[in-house]
Write a protein that holds these residues in place. Sequence first.
Motif, PDB file in Angstrom:
ATOM      1  N   LYS A  95      15.156 -17.254  -0.680  1.00  0.00           N
ATOM      2  CA  LYS A  95      16.405 -17.973  -0.411  1.00  0.00           C
ATOM      3  C   LYS A  95      16.123 -19.342   0.208  1.00  0.00           C
ATOM      4  O   LYS A  95      16.739 -20.341  -0.153  1.00  0.00           O
ATOM      5  CB  LYS A  95      17.303 -17.160   0.530  1.00  0.00           C
ATOM      6  CG  LYS A  95      18.707 -17.749   0.662  1.00  0.00           C
ATOM      7  CD  LYS A  95      19.453 -17.257   1.869  1.00  0.00           C
ATOM      8  CE  LYS A  95      19.896 -15.830   1.741  1.00  0.00           C
ATOM      9  NZ  LYS A  95      20.752 -15.403   2.883  1.00  0.00           N
ATOM     10  N   MET A 118      22.600 -17.254  -3.490  1.00  0.00           N
ATOM     11  CA  MET A 118      22.881 -15.866  -3.863  1.00  0.00           C
ATOM     12  C   MET A 118      23.569 -15.791  -5.226  1.00  0.00           C
ATOM     13  O   MET A 118      23.274 -14.896  -6.023  1.00  0.00           O
ATOM     14  CB  MET A 118      23.740 -15.186  -2.790  1.00  0.00           C
ATOM     15  CG  MET A 118      23.047 -15.049  -1.434  1.00  0.00           C
ATOM     16  SD  MET A 118      21.376 -14.333  -1.526  1.00  0.00           S
ATOM     17  CE  MET A 118      21.773 -12.675  -2.078  1.00  0.00           C
ATOM     18  N   GLN A 119      24.455 -16.745  -5.515  1.00  0.00           N
ATOM     19  CA  GLN A 119      25.092 -16.790  -6.843  1.00  0.00           C
ATOM     20  C   GLN A 119      24.037 -16.957  -7.932  1.00  0.00           C
ATOM     21  O   GLN A 119      24.061 -16.263  -8.960  1.00  0.00           O
ATOM     22  CB  GLN A 119      26.074 -17.960  -6.925  1.00  0.00           C
ATOM     23  CG  GLN A 119      27.378 -17.778  -6.191  1.00  0.00           C
ATOM     24  CD  GLN A 119      28.227 -19.052  -6.240  1.00  0.00           C
ATOM     25  OE1 GLN A 119      27.897 -19.995  -6.960  1.00  0.00           O
ATOM     26  NE2 GLN A 119      29.288 -19.089  -5.469  1.00  0.00           N
ATOM     27  N   LEU A 121      20.794 -16.355  -7.726  1.00  0.00           N
ATOM     28  CA  LEU A 121      19.903 -15.188  -7.792  1.00  0.00           C
ATOM     29  C   LEU A 121      20.565 -14.041  -8.553  1.00  0.00           C
ATOM     30  O   LEU A 121      19.901 -13.336  -9.324  1.00  0.00           O
ATOM     31  CB  LEU A 121      19.511 -14.739  -6.378  1.00  0.00           C
ATOM     32  CG  LEU A 121      18.493 -15.638  -5.675  1.00  0.00           C
ATOM     33  CD1 LEU A 121      18.370 -15.251  -4.205  1.00  0.00           C
ATOM     34  CD2 LEU A 121      17.136 -15.539  -6.360  1.00  0.00           C
ATOM     35  N   ARG A 122      21.864 -13.864  -8.349  1.00  0.00           N
ATOM     36  CA  ARG A 122      22.583 -12.829  -9.109  1.00  0.00           C
ATOM     37  C   ARG A 122      22.515 -13.138 -10.602  1.00  0.00           C
ATOM     38  O   ARG A 122      22.333 -12.247 -11.431  1.00  0.00           O
ATOM     39  CB  ARG A 122      24.053 -12.753  -8.661  1.00  0.00           C
ATOM     40  CG  ARG A 122      24.293 -11.880  -7.458  1.00  0.00           C
ATOM     41  CD  ARG A 122      25.766 -11.556  -7.252  1.00  0.00           C
ATOM     42  NE  ARG A 122      26.534 -12.721  -6.854  1.00  0.00           N
ATOM     43  CZ  ARG A 122      26.632 -13.154  -5.589  1.00  0.00           C
ATOM     44  NH1 ARG A 122      26.019 -12.519  -4.609  1.00  0.00           N
ATOM     45  NH2 ARG A 122      27.359 -14.211  -5.306  1.00  0.00           N
ATOM     46  N   ARG A 123      22.645 -14.401 -10.912  1.00  0.00           N
ATOM     47  CA  ARG A 123      22.650 -14.836 -12.305  1.00  0.00           C
ATOM     48  C   ARG A 123      21.353 -14.462 -13.027  1.00  0.00           C
ATOM     49  O   ARG A 123      21.360 -14.151 -14.216  1.00  0.00           O
ATOM     50  CB  ARG A 123      22.871 -16.341 -12.337  1.00  0.00           C
ATOM     51  CG  ARG A 123      22.664 -17.001 -13.652  1.00  0.00           C
ATOM     52  CD  ARG A 123      22.964 -18.472 -13.531  1.00  0.00           C
ATOM     53  NE  ARG A 123      22.671 -19.150 -14.765  1.00  0.00           N
ATOM     54  CZ  ARG A 123      23.073 -20.367 -15.056  1.00  0.00           C
ATOM     55  NH1 ARG A 123      23.795 -21.041 -14.187  1.00  0.00           N
ATOM     56  NH2 ARG A 123      22.759 -20.925 -16.203  1.00  0.00           N
ATOM     57  N   GLU A 127      18.874 -10.882  -7.078  1.00  0.00           N
ATOM     58  CA  GLU A 127      19.601 -10.959  -5.814  1.00  0.00           C
ATOM     59  C   GLU A 127      18.861 -10.212  -4.698  1.00  0.00           C
ATOM     60  O   GLU A 127      18.821 -10.653  -3.542  1.00  0.00           O
ATOM     61  CB  GLU A 127      21.004 -10.365  -6.006  1.00  0.00           C
ATOM     62  CG  GLU A 127      21.921 -10.527  -4.816  1.00  0.00           C
ATOM     63  CD  GLU A 127      23.299  -9.930  -5.086  1.00  0.00           C
ATOM     64  OE1 GLU A 127      24.178 -10.110  -4.239  1.00  0.00           O
ATOM     65  OE2 GLU A 127      23.476  -9.282  -6.137  1.00  0.00           O
ATOM     66  N   GLU A 128      18.230  -9.096  -5.070  1.00  0.00           N
ATOM     67  CA  GLU A 128      17.572  -8.266  -4.042  1.00  0.00           C
ATOM     68  C   GLU A 128      16.289  -8.902  -3.506  1.00  0.00           C
ATOM     69  O   GLU A 128      15.700  -8.410  -2.545  1.00  0.00           O
ATOM     70  CB  GLU A 128      17.265  -6.868  -4.607  1.00  0.00           C
ATOM     71  CG  GLU A 128      16.061  -6.770  -5.538  1.00  0.00           C
ATOM     72  CD  GLU A 128      16.317  -7.326  -6.945  1.00  0.00           C
ATOM     73  OE1 GLU A 128      15.360  -7.310  -7.746  1.00  0.00           O
ATOM     74  OE2 GLU A 128      17.453  -7.756  -7.225  1.00  0.00           O
ATOM     75  N   ALA A 130      16.101 -12.008  -2.272  1.00  0.00           N
ATOM     76  CA  ALA A 130      16.450 -13.191  -1.461  1.00  0.00           C
ATOM     77  C   ALA A 130      15.568 -13.334  -0.230  1.00  0.00           C
ATOM     78  O   ALA A 130      15.178 -14.444   0.142  1.00  0.00           O
ATOM     79  CB  ALA A 130      17.923 -13.137  -1.063  1.00  0.00           C
TER      80      ALA A 130
END
Length: 240
Positions: A95, A118-119, A121-123, A127-128, A130
């Motif tokens: 992050k 975070m947006q 990383l989700r994409r 996300e996990e 970070a």
Amino acid sequence: MIDVKHLSKSFGDHLVLDDISEHIYPGDKVVIIGPSGSGKSTFLRSLNLLEEPSAGSITFDGLEITNPKTDIDQIRRRMGMVFQHFNLFPNMTIKRNITLAPVRAGLMKQAQADELAMQLLRRVGLEEKADAYPNQLSGGQKQRIAIVRALAMNPEVMLFDEPTSALDPEMVGEVLQVMKELADEGMTMVVVTHEMGFAREVGNRILFMADGKILEEGTPSQIFDHPQHPRLQDFLSKVL
């Protein structure tokens, strides 16, 4: 968007780029192919002056970036760059790697940058990760993070310098998939790659480089199905 005129680059007596002129238009997906040592990466790195041209001019969005008076750091904020070897900071979390530049550049506050990270990383399905560190990630994951880090600056064009060549074969697909999604969303992209399938599928224009020159350019169909230049024909016979 990018206008290159009579670009040349020499390292000592060795001429690496030989009088190249080229236009890159908004929304273009330009893929550069060619043998090793043909000048592909040097050309790409010249577009944001990571390599200083020996001659010629480069204009980005109407501003001549080869003019010494131009603030190149301001221009680089608008041009995302993804390298072969990730270039993540090993002592920072994922992050933090993503948020450092936009916060330092004053584009957003830390909280906004964290939310954007975070947006993004989700994409890319990470996300996990970070709060993980780069040495805890696979090569494919690191390269996806490198792409996300470039996107956090909200660039107008993305430059990719052989982004999959340092990856194990099974990790190449996950990186190319992120790049394909970017292309589908309309991002202007210039990509140096040895992945011919990607070039054919994603590029709207293919540039074939050899000996420091663009010897042929055209649509994927023109380049792959109807190559004209003998050097291109020979190259494709070896890589397809």
